[in-house]
Scaffold this active site. Structure first.
Site, mmCIF file in Angstrom:
data_model
loop_
_atom_site.group_PDB
_atom_site.id
_atom_site.type_symbol
_atom_site.label_atom_id
_atom_site.label_comp_id
_atom_site.label_asym_id
_atom_site.label_seq_id
_atom_site.Cartn_x
_atom_site.Cartn_y
_atom_site.Cartn_z
ATOM 1 N N ASP A 1 -6.632 4.162 -4.834
ATOM 2 C CA ASP A 1 -7.185 3.962 -3.494
ATOM 3 C C ASP A 1 -7.940 5.264 -3.171
ATOM 4 O O ASP A 1 -8.387 5.957 -4.092
ATOM 5 C CB ASP A 1 -6.041 3.670 -2.495
ATOM 6 C CG ASP A 1 -6.532 3.057 -1.186
ATOM 7 O OD1 ASP A 1 -6.792 1.857 -1.152
ATOM 8 O OD2 ASP A 1 -6.679 3.792 -0.194
ATOM 9 N N LYS B 1 0.869 -1.200 0.000
ATOM 10 C CA LYS B 1 0.000 0.000 0.000
ATOM 11 C C LYS B 1 0.885 1.222 0.000
ATOM 12 O O LYS B 1 1.969 1.223 0.577
ATOM 13 C CB LYS B 1 -0.909 -0.001 1.235
ATOM 14 C CG LYS B 1 -1.948 1.122 1.290
ATOM 15 C CD LYS B 1 -3.100 0.947 0.305
ATOM 16 C CE LYS B 1 -4.165 0.042 0.805
ATOM 17 N NZ LYS B 1 -5.384 -0.028 0.045
HETATM 18 N N1 GLU Z 1 -7.097 0.144 -3.245
HETATM 19 C C1 GLU Z 1 -7.899 -1.005 -3.474
HETATM 20 C C2 GLU Z 1 -7.957 -1.872 -2.225
HETATM 21 O O1 GLU Z 1 -7.762 -1.409 -1.126
HETATM 22 C C3 GLU Z 1 -7.487 -1.756 -4.720
HETATM 23 C C4 GLU Z 1 -6.076 -2.271 -4.713
HETATM 24 C C5 GLU Z 1 -5.627 -2.791 -6.054
HETATM 25 O O2 GLU Z 1 -6.401 -2.820 -6.972
HETATM 26 O O3 GLU Z 1 -4.456 -3.180 -6.133
HETATM 27 O O4 GLU Z 1 -8.294 -3.015 -2.281
#
Ligand code: GLU
Length: 412
Positions: free
Chosen positions: A150, A110
């Site tokens: 995100d 993340k």
């Molecule tokens: N940000 C989204 C999550 O928390 C998607 C993450 C992604 O697609 O890699 O799941």
């Protein structure tokens, strides 16, 4: 600031406590537990960026890479003024669990930039996005760490990031980021995927609980996740009675059409001014609905307001919307909590489909993407439901068990 820091710390502690508790139940040894808890890498960069007025400003940024047993790190990058290091680590930890729950060949990652996008021009946001990639270029990549959107980030921001990455590398790499615009190798269906995946899970749950007659829904958050969840839930026959954005919401027990609310907002209206009863974000959480869907930020349900929840199901579409105390309170009071690592895994699932398409250089129709999404979500739900019923444990615990089993079996 202190408060924000302690919120991040709280979120990290509860994610780690859940892993520890689950792993201890599974009789894993201490070193294995540490490998499940400690992030493998943590990158921190100060981004110095020129503002439109010529002055330079510094933004803190992070990329946490939690666990890569199952594959490259995967996870979004959020832009938020209150983003802090611990929160990014907590979210990366949840991504490891989420990817394992969905059966994807990924570890958890993340990213976050401490920036208030509302206070910056588009050109400034573009420069910040590009600078983030410049600083992280050697620690990301299609087989290493694949960022995505995100909170407060979208396909346009990803287009700047992937462009910067490709310019630096000197070659095309469509699988290095997901959530790209379709014109740049993004996948059809990715924008709606988190909401759509959530609705598939909700439908599967409602089928299991058919005696309960779950019908009315309140959704907190009207960004990409909350909006599409509300829209698609309405389309398949749920009665969406309340929606809200960061400034407040509207409640109408006769039901709302999320598309009409969105249109109203697009024309300059506030969600809370939409015809109906004005409600604050706090009030929305205690409305008399069957299904409460926190789809905005973390820690919105905590020890002080959990007892006010009147819903039968709390459906976590945000990441970490319940503190540990809220979760324990709700579980004890027989309120079903559908965990974020399952409920909102539709986004990363279609990210995976985008990555596969990018690597193969071959793109699927939207129907193909949606049917693969449905298959993945229903399979993940069934596995967790089965375990939860068989072992008489809450779905969150079952999800962590399913995920940890998969991660540990891939650890060498
Ligand atoms: N940000 C989204 C999550 O928390 C998607 C993450 C992604 O697609 O890699 O799941």
């Amino acid at each position: 600031m202190e408060d924000t820091k302690s919120q991040g710390k709280k979120m990290l502690e509860s994610a780690q406590a859940l892993i520890r508790r689950t792993a201890e139940n599974m009789k894993l040894d201490e070193d294995t537990i540490r490998r499940l808890i400690e992030p493998e890498f943590f990158h921190e960069a100060s981004l110095t960026v020129t503002m439109d007025d010529g002055k330079k400003k510094v933004f803190k940024s992070w990329r946490a890479q939690h666990n890569s047993a199952l594959g490259p790190y995967k996870g979004g990058v959020r832009f938020h003024p209150e983003t802090v290091r611990d929160e990014v680590q907590a979210l990366a930890t949840l991504m490891s669990i989420k990817c394992a729950v969905a059966g994807l060949p990924y570890g958890g990652g993340k990213g976050g930039i401490a920036i208030d996008p509302k206070k910056h021009s588009k050109a400034e946001i573009e420069r910040v996005s590009r600078m983030f990639v410049k600083k992280m270029v050697n620690v990301i990549g299609e087989n290493l760490d694949v960022p995505a959107p995100d909170v407060n980030t979208n396909a346009e921001i990803i287009s700047w990031m992937v462009d910067e990455y490709q310019n630096i590398k000197g070659y095309k790499s469509p699988a290095s980021f997901t959530g790209k615009p379709v014109s740049m190798g993004g996948s059809l269906g990715r924008t709606e995927a988190t909401g759509r995946g959530g609705v598939f899970v909700l439908q599967a749950l409602v089928e299991k609980l058919s005696k309960e007659k779950l019908k009315t829904v309140a959704v907190q958050g009207f960004g990409n996740v909350g909006y599409f969840f509300a829209k698609l839930a309405h389309e398949v026959g749920f009665k969406v009675v309340a929606v809200s954005d960061s400034r407040g919401g509207v409640y109408d027990e006769k039901g709302l059409d999320p598309v009409a609310v969105k249109e109203f907002k697009k024309k300059g209206g506030q969600v809370s001014d939409y015809p109906g009863k004005k409600v604050t974000n706090e009030e929305l959480l205690s409305l008399p609905v069957d299904i409460l869907v926190p789809a905005a930020l973390e820690n919105v349900l905590h020890e002080k307001n959990a007892s006010k929840v009147r819903a039968k199901v709390v459906f976590e579409m945000a990441n970490g919307p319940l503190t540990q105390e809220a979760y324990e309170y709700l579980s004890k009071n027989n309120i079903i909590v559908v965990p974020d690592v399952l409920a909102n895994s539709g986004g990363v699932t279609v990210s995976y489909l985008e990555w596969v398409q990018g690597k193969a250089g071959y793109w699927w129709s939207e129907e193909e993407v949606n049917s693969r999404l449905k298959e993945t979500m229903v399979r993940a739900f069934e596995a967790i439901w089965k375990k939860s019923v068989a072992e008489k444990i809450p779905m969150k615990q079952a999800a962590f068990e399913v995920a940890i089993e998969k991660i540990v079996s891939a650890m060498v």
